[in-house]
Enzyme design. Structure first.
Site, PDB file in Angstrom:
ATOM      1  N   ALA A 126       0.856  -1.021  -0.154  1.00 19.40           N
ATOM      2  CA  ALA A 126       0.117  -0.095   0.037  1.00 19.40           C
ATOM      3  C   ALA A 126       0.769   1.247  -0.209  1.00 19.40           C
ATOM      4  O   ALA A 126       1.815   1.119   0.377  1.00 19.40           O
ATOM      5  CB  ALA A 126      -0.750   0.033   1.272  1.00 19.40           C
ATOM      6  N   MET A 127       0.253   2.408  -0.423  1.00 21.40           N
ATOM      7  CA  MET A 127       0.921   3.459  -0.507  1.00 21.40           C
ATOM      8  C   MET A 127       0.279   4.852   0.024  1.00 21.40           C
ATOM      9  O   MET A 127      -0.988   5.043  -0.228  1.00 21.40           O
ATOM     10  CB  MET A 127       1.324   3.830  -1.957  1.00 21.40           C
ATOM     11  CG  MET A 127       2.010   5.153  -2.462  1.00 21.40           C
ATOM     12  SD  MET A 127       3.815   4.911  -1.640  1.00 21.40           S
ATOM     13  CE  MET A 127       3.975   6.841  -1.431  1.00 21.40           C
ATOM     14  N   GLU A 184      -0.221   3.306   6.822  1.00 20.36           N
ATOM     15  CA  GLU A 184      -0.522   4.342   5.829  1.00 20.36           C
ATOM     16  C   GLU A 184      -0.925   5.542   6.384  1.00 20.36           C
ATOM     17  O   GLU A 184      -0.572   6.530   5.938  1.00 20.36           O
ATOM     18  CB  GLU A 184      -1.312   3.553   4.604  1.00 20.36           C
ATOM     19  CG  GLU A 184      -0.778   2.436   3.834  1.00 20.36           C
ATOM     20  CD  GLU A 184       0.715   2.434   3.664  1.00 20.36           C
ATOM     21  OE1 GLU A 184       1.550   3.610   3.481  1.00 20.36           O
ATOM     22  OE2 GLU A 184       1.347   1.347   3.634  1.00 20.36           O
ATOM     23  N   ASN A 196      -0.088   8.279  -0.233  1.00 22.04           N
ATOM     24  CA  ASN A 196      -0.218   9.188  -0.978  1.00 22.04           C
ATOM     25  C   ASN A 196      -1.174  10.321  -0.098  1.00 22.04           C
ATOM     26  O   ASN A 196      -2.182   9.866   0.297  1.00 22.04           O
ATOM     27  CB  ASN A 196      -1.086   9.097  -2.319  1.00 22.04           C
ATOM     28  CG  ASN A 196      -0.284   7.951  -3.072  1.00 22.04           C
ATOM     29  OD1 ASN A 196       1.031   7.991  -3.493  1.00 22.04           O
ATOM     30  ND2 ASN A 196      -0.878   6.892  -3.318  1.00 22.04           N
TER      31      ASN A 196
HETATM   32  N1  BES Z   1       5.824   3.816   1.455  1.00 22.26           N
HETATM   33  C1  BES Z   1       5.444   2.438   1.399  1.00 22.26           C
HETATM   34  C2  BES Z   1       5.129   1.908   0.151  1.00 22.26           C
HETATM   35  C3  BES Z   1       6.219   1.785  -0.884  1.00 22.26           C
HETATM   36  C4  BES Z   1       7.369   1.268  -0.713  1.00 22.26           C
HETATM   37  C5  BES Z   1       5.888   2.113  -2.158  1.00 22.26           C
HETATM   38  C6  BES Z   1       8.266   1.516  -1.797  1.00 22.26           C
HETATM   39  C7  BES Z   1       6.661   2.189  -3.367  1.00 22.26           C
HETATM   40  C8  BES Z   1       8.018   1.864  -3.043  1.00 22.26           C
HETATM   41  C9  BES Z   1       4.249   2.091   2.377  1.00 22.26           C
HETATM   42  O1  BES Z   1       4.132   3.018   3.405  1.00 22.26           O
HETATM   43  C10 BES Z   1       4.734   0.804   3.098  1.00 22.26           C
HETATM   44  O2  BES Z   1       5.846   0.969   3.671  1.00 22.26           O
HETATM   45  N2  BES Z   1       4.013  -0.272   2.640  1.00 22.26           N
HETATM   46  C11 BES Z   1       4.374  -1.579   3.168  1.00 22.26           C
HETATM   47  C12 BES Z   1       3.204  -1.982   4.204  1.00 22.26           C
HETATM   48  C13 BES Z   1       3.626  -1.383   5.577  1.00 22.26           C
HETATM   49  C14 BES Z   1       2.600  -1.836   6.365  1.00 22.26           C
HETATM   50  C15 BES Z   1       5.121  -2.009   6.064  1.00 22.26           C
HETATM   51  C16 BES Z   1       4.232  -2.511   1.816  1.00 22.26           C
HETATM   52  O3  BES Z   1       3.708  -1.836   0.939  1.00 22.26           O
HETATM   53  O4  BES Z   1       4.531  -3.653   2.068  1.00 22.26           O
HETATM   54 ZN    ZN Z   2       5.474   2.762   5.044  1.00 26.55          ZN
END
Ligand code: BES
Ligand code: ZN
Length: 873
Positions: free
Chosen positions: A266-267, A302, A269
């Site tokens: 997830a992201m 997020e 934004n």
């Molecule tokens: N900012 C990240 C998502 C991301 C990471 C987008 C690298 C593009 C490149 C997001 O906040 C995140 O960390 N997501 C994790 C899940 C989280 C609960 C650890 C993911 O997507 O696995």
């Molecule tokens: Zn994150």
């Protein structure tokens, strides 16, 4: 050796310009999208410096400064940048018209198509595939976004912030437009746009201060019914952040979009989170308890980024752990507060040991704050995330909760609206915690080694008992093994400890105490109540107080005592894990330790009697054998097939030894599992473990029950039944798998779990079976979820993947080369499957090496090449 260019932390320089505001116009057509950007650009100094903008696969249509078209000789353009040599020395407006093609973009970065809808992913460097821009996180701008598209094809048009205007175009009634305005300056990696046929489910959240926030979850038509869990989770997260950190949401609307094709989970934004659909669409019929809990924590993660990441962002990508480590720490605390803190800690530690410790032992080992990288996408790792979170957790322990929160408050106050570094964070944490009194109780410089040094420190502990004075003398020594240049590095290692009198059961003699090991060698004296004749049992690293490995002179008696009595969840569990690791390790060398096994089994029987009813979840955790990666790390020369077989044999042994108790448990539990998460999750978890032991022990009735349970209304039970049948590879396994497929063949999220199951289970079809899955009509090559299900599942199919002829490895390499052609980010993450090759026994090592060479010789992306070269080094 490599021609690839690396980015260095020490090369950081400020960007010479500010870009206070950006206006973006998206004109969505049938074959391409025309993007017009208009940026206000302010030089930081009165001297002219080059204006360098990044761009990737963008067709430039026109460019002007203050309304005047630039001549060809006034700028230069290459595959990756657009440079204006002598821009004006005072504020100016730069307008760029360009064209991009999201329809043939398979990388899932920038703007791309997923199931007919257009969506974006900009972190880390995807914004440069949308328009020319510096694309670095320390440029914060206010965004206004206009989107225009066909009303039928793209009825919903979303971007960050608040809706300003919308309506049909006057001159073309088939098209409509909308304008979004985001009042908060943000880095471009938080930009998002979504356009498509989506339905939304709405809800309202009232903040503690009485503001109302509109929540909207956007999904493909038909999926609305699966959004409840996400909404409830979001509201819990919003409330928790207000209650615990005093942080309230800042926009009036919070949107989440579920997307099928997504590289990550997830992201965050700003105001428009985009989620992998598997992390939104769920209820207890379609998702397991673990998945529901994971969704709750990702939604929270997020959401928490809105402050730790968005309002305060990273100066550059070397600071990635500043937002990710801190936000993981926050989501972990959230889950512990909502559920059981003790159990959550065990889960997190188990994950850290199996993945981060393994990474630290591998060629891709790196510091939480690396000094250089080639491709930042390869640094979204368990070290940045989970080890990063452990460092914050140690700070919380060292400072105490109250001071820790004072520190966090100062950090947020100081850096709100700006881009910060990890050092900014640590400094304001300490400053806020101690205000005028500047006596930090630990050595900050040494603590920072946690950020700068790769590798897992190891602590050696030995005790001596002074019976005359009832004093236990404990000596500690710390070492970092992984890197020879780190030999004399001293870290700050907080050690929570306690001890038990052998006669007094689970009540410790002393309260939990904190010992801070910050020199290579240190001693600790523990005074026990006068009259203690026998040395007490020492319980160390309670709650896993620092992310280290340790070796002590505790005896088997001590471990058994702690396994039965320790009142710290982690330590009790860990003592059992230690004993199991010992048992499996001796078995791996063909010399089972009968006495140890007998004593452990009888301790298990005792635990079942004492925990069965009160704490089924914890009992299930105690009965779970150590993870595969942990077992691999016990050996210098790893034989994966042998580890797999021995751990199965060990489970069969346990199953047979406690058969009667298991049968009773299975019967008692089965009637208690029919609740909705989180109710009954302990019973379901325990039933799953019990079924696994029983099927392995050859219980035919349980096999039948498992097959019948595939259509159970709880997905946890259904999947638990599948897992229990997995190692058997018999007609029941086959039957269960077919039943599951037929039930779920039209739900792609659930079906991915079937793909993973099929790929990971022992199966007579061998590699042909995997090939069949990849060409299955429901398999989607463009969805990373499906790829990870099949190829990731295959990598866990131990006997097939690690087969001695090396065919499994070669097959994997060939497929990853194919994946790399369409999606380098997913391929470069998956290539790490090969990172342990050097630790394997000769046959496997050779086979894996050949496959890595094959990848190296292929025409692969720079993302994947970086990882392959690291692994080969
Ligand atoms: N900012 C990240 C998502 C991301 C990471 C987008 C690298 C593009 C490149 C997001 O906040 C995140 O960390 N997501 C994790 C899940 C989280 C609960 C650890 C993911 O997507 O696995
Ligand atoms: Zn994150």
């Amino acid at each position: 050796m490599s021609a690839q260019k690396s980015i260095k932390l020490s090369d950081y320089t400020e960007y010479p310009y500010l870009i206070p505001s950006i206006y973006l116009d998206f004109d969505i057509g049938d074959e391409y999208v025309v993007v017009q950007s208009s940026m206000i650009i302010k030089p930081k100094q009165k001297v002219s410096s080059k204006l360098i903008l990044q761009g990737n696969q963008i067709k430039l249509l026109s460019i002007s400064i203050n309304g005047k078209e630039l001549k060809l000789e006034e700028y230069s353009i290459s595959d990756e940048s657009l440079i204006i040599d002598t821009p004006p020395v005072s504020e100016f407006q730069l307008k760029i018209r360009s064209q991009i093609d999201p329809f043939s973009n398979t990388s899932l970065e920038g703007l791309y198509l997923s199931s007919g809808m257009l969506t974006t992913q900009c972190e880390a460097e995807g914004f440069r595939s949308i328009c020319y821009h510096p694309d670095r996180p320390d440029i914060l701008s206010r965004y206004t976004v206009r989107i225009e598209a066909d009303r039928e094809l793209y009825p919903v048009l979303l971007s960050n912030g608040n809706e300003k205007n919308s309506g049909n175009l006057k001159n073309n009634h088939r098209r409509h437009e909308i304008i979004w305005e985001d009042p908060f300056p943000k880095p471009c990696y938080l930009f998002a746009l979504v356009a498509g046929k989506l339905n939304s489910v709405s809800d309202i959240y009232f903040t503690n201060t009485g503001r109302s926030i509109d929540i909207k979850i956007y999904v493909e038509p038909g999926d609305e019914k699966y959004t409840k869990h996400a909404v409830i989770s979001l509201k819990k997260a919003m409330k928790w952040d207000e209650d615990n950190y005093g942080l309230e949401y800042d926009l009036d609307e919070y949107k989440i979009v579920a997307v099928r094709h997504f590289n990550m989970g997830a992201m965050e934004n700003k105001g428009l989170n985009i989620f992998n659909s598997k992390l939104v669409l769920a209820d207890s019929k379609t998702a397991t308890d673990d998945e529901l809990e994971r969704i709750e924590s990702v939604i929270a993660h997020e959401y928490f980024h809105n402050w730790t990441g968005n309002r305060i962002t990273c100066r550059d990508w070397f600071q990635l752990s500043l937002k990710e480590g801190l936000t993981v720490f926050r989501d972990q605390s959230f889950t512990s507060d909502l559920h059981s803190a003790g159990l959550k800690r065990i889960e997190d530690v188990s994950f850290l040991r199996n993945f981060q410790f393994a990474e630290d032992k591998s060629p891709t080992s790196h510091a939480v704050k690396p000094k250089e990288y080639i491709d930042i996408d390869n640094f979204y790792t368990t070290t940045i995330y989970e080890k990063g979170a452990e460092l914050i957790r140690m700070l919380e322990l060292l400072l105490g909760k109250e001071k820790f929160f004072k520190g966090i408050n100062l950090y947020i106050k100081t850096f709100d609206g700006s881009a910060a570094t990890t050092e900014d964070f640590i400094n304001s944490l300490i400053k806020g915690a101690y205000l005028e009194e500047i006596n930090c109780p630990f050595d900050l410089t040494k603590f920072l080694n946690w950020y700068y040094k790769a590798g897992t420190p190891k602590v050696y502990i030995s005790q001596s008992w002074d019976s005359k004075n009832s004093i236990l003398n404990v000596s500690f020594e710390q070492k970092i093994d992984c890197d020879t240049t780190n030999k004399n590095i001293e870290m700050v290692i907080p050690i929570l400890y306690s001890c038990y009198s052998r006669k007094k059961g689970s009540i410790p003699i002393a309260e939990d105490n904190l010992f801070v090991l910050d020199k290579n060698k240190m001693n600790l004296q523990i005074k026990t109540p006068p009259g203690e004749k026998e040395a007490p049992v020492l319980s160390l690293f309670r709650g896993f107080s620092s992310p280290v490995l340790w070796e002590s002179d505790l005896s088997i008696d001590d471990y058994l005592y702690l396994f039965l009595n320790d009142n710290d969840y982690f330590s009790r569990w860990d003592s059992g894990q230690y004993l199991m690791r010992e048992i499996i390790r001796t078995r791996l060398f063909n010399k089972a330790n009968q006495l140890l096994e007998d004593r452990f089994i009888s301790a298990i029987k005792q635990s079942i009697n004492s925990l069965e009813i009160n704490d089924p979840f914890f009992l299930a955790t105690l009965l779970t054998i150590p993870g595969f990666a942990e077992l691999e790390s016990l050996l210098n020369k790893v034989d994966p097939i042998n580890i797999y077989r021995e751990s199965l044999k060990f489970q069969i042994l346990i199953g047979n030894e406690i058969l009667q108790q298991l049968r009773i448990l299975a019967k008692n539990l089965f009637v208690k599992v029919g609740h909705e998460w989180p109710m009954g999750k302990g019973e379901r978890k325990l039933l799953g473990i019990v079924w696994s032991y029983l099927t392995l022990a050859g219980d035919k009735n349980v096999q039948k029950t498992c097959v019948e349970s595939i259509s159970h209304y709880s997905m946890t039970i259904s999947r638990t039944a599948l897992s229990a049948l997995k190692p058997l590879d018999n007609v029941n396994t086959e039957k269960a798998s077919n039943l599951f497929y037929n039930l779920w063949k039209d739900n792609p999220v659930v079906l991915d779990s079937w793909f993973a199951y099929e790929a990971s289970r022992p199966n007579k079809q061998g590699i042909d079976g995997i090939e069949k899955l990849l060409s299955h009509s429901k398999f989607d090559w463009k969805a990373p979820n499906s790829i990870r299900a099949v190829l990731g599942g295959f990598s866990k199919n131990i006997e097939l993947f690690h087969s001695l002829d090396g065919e499994g490895y070669l097959f994997m390499a060939e497929k990853l080369i194919e994946v790399d052609k369409i999606n380098p980010i997913t391929a470069s993450r998956m290539v790490k499957i090969f990172s342990k090759w050097k630790t394997y026994v000769e046959k496997n090592k050779e086979g894996m090496y050949k496959s890595i060479l094959k990848l190296n010789q292929a025409n692969i992306s720079s993302n994947t090449r970086e990882v392959v070269e690291l692994i080969l080094k």
